[in-house]
Design an enzyme around this catalytic site. Structure first.
Site, PDB file in Angstrom:
ATOM      1  N   GLU A 429       0.831  -1.191   0.000  1.00 19.37           N
ATOM      2  CA  GLU A 429       0.000   0.000   0.000  1.00 19.37           C
ATOM      3  C   GLU A 429       0.874   1.252   0.000  1.00 19.37           C
ATOM      4  OE1 GLU A 429      -2.195   0.139   3.626  1.00 19.37           O
ATOM      5  OE2 GLU A 429      -2.870   2.198   3.344  1.00 19.37           O
ATOM      6  N   ASP A 502      -1.191  -1.374   5.801  1.00 24.40           N
ATOM      7  CA  ASP A 502      -1.129  -0.911   7.178  1.00 24.40           C
ATOM      8  C   ASP A 502      -2.229  -1.573   7.999  1.00 24.40           C
ATOM      9  OD1 ASP A 502       0.998   0.713   6.762  1.00 24.40           O
ATOM     10  OD2 ASP A 502      -0.202   2.513   6.342  1.00 24.40           O
ATOM     11  N   ASP A 504      -4.200  -0.043   9.885  1.00 25.32           N
ATOM     12  CA  ASP A 504      -5.274   0.906  10.206  1.00 25.32           C
ATOM     13  C   ASP A 504      -6.504   0.681   9.305  1.00 25.32           C
ATOM     14  OD1 ASP A 504      -4.455   1.772   7.778  1.00 25.32           O
ATOM     15  OD2 ASP A 504      -3.665   3.698   8.455  1.00 25.32           O
ATOM     16  N   ASP A 506      -7.740   2.351   6.806  1.00 27.89           N
ATOM     17  CA  ASP A 506      -7.467   2.449   5.364  1.00 27.89           C
ATOM     18  C   ASP A 506      -6.828   1.169   4.832  1.00 27.89           C
ATOM     19  OD1 ASP A 506      -8.496   4.793   4.655  1.00 27.89           O
ATOM     20  OD2 ASP A 506      -6.591   5.929   4.606  1.00 27.89           O
TER      21      ASP A 506
END
Ligand code: 1YM
Length: 635
Positions: A429, A502, A504, A506
């Site tokens: 990403e 990640d 998180d 997103d």
């Protein structure tokens, strides 16, 4: 075979093949594994006996419960296991059925009992792998009972009561042995999905399932008079069907019985669920291949006949399957299962049989239901047009900026090794994490493809648009196999495809978008075990100049005990690391953590993706609420 009594069974029919010690020595050989999968199969082995009774036309209802004490109860209203003495063993037949491996008239008197399926090892294996088991049989006005410990009888079969004349059935209560299984915690959703499927595949069967382990009792009741027709409608619950009446047919040839139901929706994906003797054949096989080839031929012929397709215009298989939801349920005497997870039907003769059955049945259906045929033809023609337009656009782009010599996307930092079995593609990403991964990687075996921004949600876009998007087209080119009809596993360029995002929100979203892409466009890669997700650490512990990583709060606690208290932070993203750190935590095969992506149940996986990534909002909310306690969705 010996003369049968009025229950259709004679104790002489029972043949004994092996002892039960072997089962406890090598449980995996008999029940599949000793993890969650094998544990749940214990329930199926028992309930399949009851389903067989329904298939024989002598049982209507199965009650299954997960009990507070960790045991499972399965009860049916079939004929009741035979209790008459076995001619050789001189013991009641039920004792032989439960204590001897492969004891069962079933193996020679039923063409395709469920229990001839994937493991199909019978109730004796469940007894051997249970700390305690009790079997109760109601038959001929009496209730018989016998209990067992790890497959051995605790006492003789005894009569424990009376039951009204005409009442019969079998009840089994078992406690899975926690010294055999690494978990004895049953998952409600896994079991309920399977029981729902069982009822869709056996029209008229009723399964009452309850879970009384927790403080709040959960229960569901499954019963579908409409069988497969209701199954496709249910599969399409979050999609918009383009015709109301599902296609349905049932054909038989010898002992082979095929039942098919199909309903198209305005979505773009292909959702064909295959079952052989009620086993979900996730990897497909010859039955699915036969159905596909019939569909392509019949729809093309119909389109040509009606003039919808111009001369020379031909719908591909992908065109005719855009938006399809279908279930094929096959009953077969001797199924051969192949593939990575033994869920691919291998019997060669089946393809032709299903192809010709489906061709004639579909022709009949289209003649009788011209409005349904028209709706499907319009949908397939739209797919063809979109495909041709996309091809023109692509050719134009290709001519304008001819691809480099390799034909590979410029963003891809390829690895140098040509030995495919050692190579890996990291899909990373963001450009910055991509850059770090390029610094950290082992460049002989690890290739990096950075993704900028979000990946298109393929659940909501047509294939032409999806495959035309730069991100997706780069990814598919890098992987090498192609998609749909041209998919070729031999062209796979890497052994492992690793999604690294990640931890998180997103990152989770990008991961979900990528998994949707893989599941819808190259499911074969998931089935063959090539797709992985990298698990980045959760915490970073800083001590002086050194950094340590922990992947869970438990691990954090342990690490803090050994390293001593230091600054602890929630690890925020891949961008926080330098190349060496990324290598240590997520890329070094010796120390990284990877999760292999797998599909246990095709129906559940389709439901998950269509709900999470599709259009319908209300069911999505319900799904998320229902699954809120799971940190991650198991695929
Ligand atoms: C909760 C589990 O085992 N029910 C059950 C099992 C059998 C029968 C009926 C049965 C089968 C037949 C004849 C037959 C079994 N029978 C055998 C064996 N429920 C559960 N209900 N009579 C009764 O298949 O001909 C094995 S299981 F060995 F007798 F065939």
């Amino acid at each position: 075979m010996a003369e049968k009594n009025k229950e259709g069974y004679s104790a002489k029919d029972i043949t004994v093949l092996e002892g039960l010690e072997a089962v406890r020595k090598r449980p995996g050989m008999y029940i599949g594994s000793t993890d969650k999968y094998g544990l749940h199969h214990m329930v199926y082995e028992v309930s399949d006996n009851s389903v067989d009774e329904h298939m024989a036309g002598v049982a209507t209802t199965i009650n299954i419960s997960l009990n507070k004490d960790g045991s499972v109860t399965v009860e049916d209203d079939g004929r009741g296991m035979p209790v008459d003495p076995h001619p050789i063993y001189k013991r009641p037949a039920m004792e032989i059925i439960v204590t001897k491996l492969h004891a069962g008239g079933k193996f020679d008197n039923k063409a395709y009992a469920v229990s001839g399926g994937l493991h199909g090892v019978g109730i004796s294996v469940v007894a051997a792998l249970s700390k305690n088991m009790t079997v109760e049989v109601k038959k001929g006005g009496k209730v018989y009972s016998q209990s067992y410990k790890i497959g051995k009888p605790v006492h003789d079969v005894k009569v424990i009561g009376k039951c009204p004349a005409g009442v019969s059935g079998t009840k089994v209560i078992f406690f899975p042995d926690d010294t055999i299984f690494n978990t004895v915690d049953f998952d409600y959703k896994t079991l309920s999905t399977r029981f729902r499927e069982t009822c869709f595949l056996n029209a008229g069967l009723k399964i009452n399932f309850s879970d009384v382990r927790g403080t709040k009792e959960k229960s569901e009741s499954f019963h579908y008079a409409g069988g497969l027709i209701e199954f496709v409608k249910w599969l399409n619950k979050t999609r918009k069907p383009i015709h109301v009446k599902p296609i349905y047919f049932k054909r038989e040839e010898g002992s082979t019985v095929a039942e098919v139901s199909i309903q198209y929706s305005d979505s773009y994906n292909e959702n064909i669920q295959g079952f052989v003797n009620t086993i979900n054949t996730i990897e497909g096989g010859t039955h699915v291949a036969g159905l596909k080839s019939a569909l392509t031929r019949v729809i093309n012929d119909y389109g040509t006949k009606k003039g919808t397709l111009k001369k020379g215009q031909k719908l591909t298989g992908d065109d005719v399957r855009e938006g399809i939801t279908a279930v094929i349920s096959l009953k077969l005497a001797e199924p051969q299962f192949e593939g990575q997870t033994k869920t691919k039907l291998g019997n060669g003769e089946v393809k032709g049989i299903i192809d010709s059955m489906a061709t004639s049945a579909l022709n009949d259906f289209f003649e009788e239901n011209p409005s349904v045929a028209k709706a499907i033809l319009i949908k397939a023609s739209a797919a063809l047009k979109a495909r041709e337009a996309a091809k023109k656009a692509k050719d134009l782009v290709r001519r304008k900026n001819a691809l480099g010599g390799s034909g590979l996307p410029g963003k891809l930092a390829d690895c140098s090794s040509k030995k495919k079995e050692f190579t890996e593609l990291y899909i990373v990403e963001g450009d910055s994490a991509g850059g770090t991964a390029k610094e950290g990687r082992d460049r002989t075996t690890q290739a990096i493809l950075p993704l900028r921004g979000k990946v298109l949600n393929v659940e909501k876009s047509n294939p032409a648009r999806a495959l035309g998007s730069e991100q997706i087209s780069n990814l598919i080119t890098a992987i090498g196999t192609g998609v749909g009809e041209v998919f070729d596993i031999n062209k796979l360029r890497y052994n492992k495809i690793i999604i690294m995002t990640d931890a998180d929100v997103d990152g989770q979203h990008i991961k979900a978008l990528l998994l949707t892409l893989f599941f819808r466009y190259v499911p074969q890669l998931i089935e063959a075990g090539h797709v992985f997700v990298a698990v980045p650490p959760f915490y970073v512990i800083k001590k002086g100049m050194k950094k340590y990583w922990a992947y869970s709060s438990d691990e954090l606690k342990k690490k803090l005990e050994t390293i001593g208290k230091a600054e602890v932070g929630r690890f925020k993203g891949l961008g926080e690391m330098n190349g060496d750190e990324l290598w240590d935590t997520a890329m070094n095969p010796k120390s990284r953590r990877l999760k292999q992506v797998s599909v246990e149940d095709g129906v559940e996986a389709d439901e998950t993706f269509s709900l999470l990534m599709g259009d319908a909002v209300a069911p999505r909310r319900a799904f998320i609420e229902e699954n809120a306690d799971k940190a991650e969705v198991d695929l």
